[in-house]
Structure formats: structure tokens, C-alpha cells
Design a protein around this motif. Structure first.
Motif, short mmCIF file in Angstrom:
data_model
loop_
_atom_site.label_atom_id
_atom_site.label_comp_id
_atom_site.label_asym_id
_atom_site.label_seq_id
_atom_site.Cartn_x
_atom_site.Cartn_y
_atom_site.Cartn_z
N VAL A 120 92.70 -28.74 -50.65
CA VAL A 120 91.90 -28.43 -51.83
C VAL A 120 91.63 -26.93 -51.80
CG1 VAL A 120 89.73 -28.86 -53.03
CG2 VAL A 120 90.88 -30.73 -51.82
N VAL A 121 91.97 -26.25 -52.88
CA VAL A 121 91.89 -24.79 -52.94
C VAL A 121 90.50 -24.34 -53.34
CG1 VAL A 121 92.88 -22.74 -54.01
CG2 VAL A 121 94.33 -24.72 -53.55
N GLN A 122 90.03 -23.31 -52.64
CA GLN A 122 88.76 -22.68 -53.00
C GLN A 122 89.00 -21.54 -53.96
OE1 GLN A 122 86.33 -21.12 -49.90
NE2 GLN A 122 85.67 -23.12 -49.19
N GLU A 123 88.14 -21.42 -54.94
CA GLU A 123 88.18 -20.29 -55.85
C GLU A 123 86.80 -19.65 -55.86
OE1 GLU A 123 89.79 -21.02 -59.73
OE2 GLU A 123 91.29 -22.40 -58.92
N LYS A 124 86.74 -18.38 -55.47
CA LYS A 124 85.48 -17.63 -55.40
C LYS A 124 84.45 -18.35 -54.53
CE LYS A 124 86.27 -15.45 -59.82
NZ LYS A 124 85.82 -15.24 -61.20
N GLY A 125 84.91 -18.91 -53.43
CA GLY A 125 84.02 -19.58 -52.49
C GLY A 125 83.58 -20.97 -52.90
N VAL A 126 84.15 -21.50 -53.99
CA VAL A 126 83.77 -22.82 -54.48
C VAL A 126 84.97 -23.76 -54.42
CG1 VAL A 126 82.96 -24.13 -56.49
CG2 VAL A 126 82.02 -21.86 -56.01
N THR A 127 84.75 -24.94 -53.87
CA THR A 127 85.78 -25.97 -53.84
C THR A 127 85.40 -27.02 -54.88
OG1 THR A 127 86.10 -25.62 -51.48
CG2 THR A 127 86.91 -27.69 -52.38
N THR A 128 86.33 -27.34 -55.75
CA THR A 128 86.06 -28.32 -56.81
C THR A 128 86.66 -29.67 -56.42
OG1 THR A 128 86.13 -26.56 -58.46
CG2 THR A 128 86.36 -28.81 -59.26
#
Length: 172
Positions: free
Chosen positions: A72-80
Motif C-alpha cells: 500500500v503506497v503512502q502519499e505525503k505520509g498518508v496511507t489510504t
């Protein structure tokens, strides 16, 4: 070795063996002090259970989709994550590498082969025996609204007999 020296040695050995059977810090916290299913220590507790407020940067969380094992990829420190989906959560500990731990999530449940916590909270996992790594299946509830913040937190201890100066450390 004189008789009194042998007696002292045997007393210390027996005491050490008794302590070796003592539960580790996180499970003691759950059994005696925890008031909610997601609570972690925020201060020292008991007589020898210290706590470090510094984040534990040696713990590594890896979240993968259960269906595909894709990270699962993090974007800007957030994992969706997606409501209703299952994820594989892998946890690795840095030095000291073997740890006892308390793992919680604010929304959802964990599925694990063995949980040393009680069965009251499906969103909480404990280990009594020190382990170098662990894993769990994380199930996101279907009822989670878009934009809801979900926090996965782990508090770990170094897996030795509790002594003053051996602190619990947390990572989120």
C-alpha cells in the motif's frame, strides 16, 4: 565456594528463574492498567516499567493488500485503505530485535494466529514472548467513512526481565 556463597547463588538463581516466567510489560499494562482497547502507556507504570516518550523509529510497519500482496503506497505520509478490505500488516523490530508488544488500531480488527491479550478487544494484539517480527491481517470495517483517520500503534519492550531503565517505546 563456601556454603553461604552457594546458598546466595542458589537464591539468586531461583529468583531469576521465577522472574523469567513473569509476563512482559505490554501484557502487564493491558491486564492491570489499560482502560480502553486502544490505550497505550503514556507514563511509567508499576515499579519497574519505564516509558520513553521518544517515538521508536526502529519499528517498521509494512501494509500490503491481502488479495494481491501489493504494498500500500503512502502519499505525503498518508496511507489510504478501503472500507471492507483486508490488509497484511508486517511489523519488524530494530535493536534490540526481539520485543514483546502491544498493537492496536482505532478502527477495524486484527486476525492473528495467537493473541496473548484477552479476547475482549478484536482491535488489540499482545505478545508475551519476545519476537523479532510479527504480522496480522488487518480488516477495515465497511462502516468507515471516507476521510476517517485510522491509527495503528505499537508499544514494545525489549523482551528482557523488567528492570529499572528498560523502557517501553511506541511507534505509530
Amino acid at each position: 565456594m563456601g556454603l553461604s556463597s552457594l546458598g546466595r547463588f542458589l537464591s539468586v538463581l531461583i529468583l531469576a528463574l521465577c522472574f523469567a516466567r513473569t509476563s512482559a510489560y505490554p501484557s502487564i499494562f493491558v491486564a492491570r492498567y489499560q482502560q480502553t482497547c486502544t490505550q497505550h502507556p503514556e507514563t511509567s507504570f508499576g515499579r519497574v516499567h519505564g516509558y520513553s516518550k521518544a517515538p521508536d523509529r526502529t519499528v517498521v510497519f509494512t501494509l500490503k493488500a491481502a488479495a494481491s500482496s501489493a504494498p500500500v503506497v503512502q502519499e505525503k505520509g498518508v496511507t489510504t485503505v478501503c472500507p471492507g478490505d483486508r490488509y497484511l500488516l508486517d511489523i519488524a523490530f530494530g535493536a534490540p530485535s526481539k520485543r514483546n508488544f502491544l498493537l492496536t488500531v482505532t478502527q477495524g480488527t486484527f486476525i492473528v494466529p495467537q493473541n496473548d491479550c484477552d479476547a475482549w478487544c478484536p482491535n488489540r494484539v499482545c505478545s508475551v514472548a519476545p519476537v523479532p517480527k510479527s504480522s496480522a491481517v488487518y480488516v477495515v470495517p465497511c462502516s468507515v467513512a471516507p476521510g476517517t483517520q485510522i491509527t495503528i500503534k505499537i508499544t514494545s519492550a525489549n523482551g528482557r526481565i523488567p528492570v529499572p531503565g528498560c523502557d517501553l517505546r511506541s511507534a505509530t
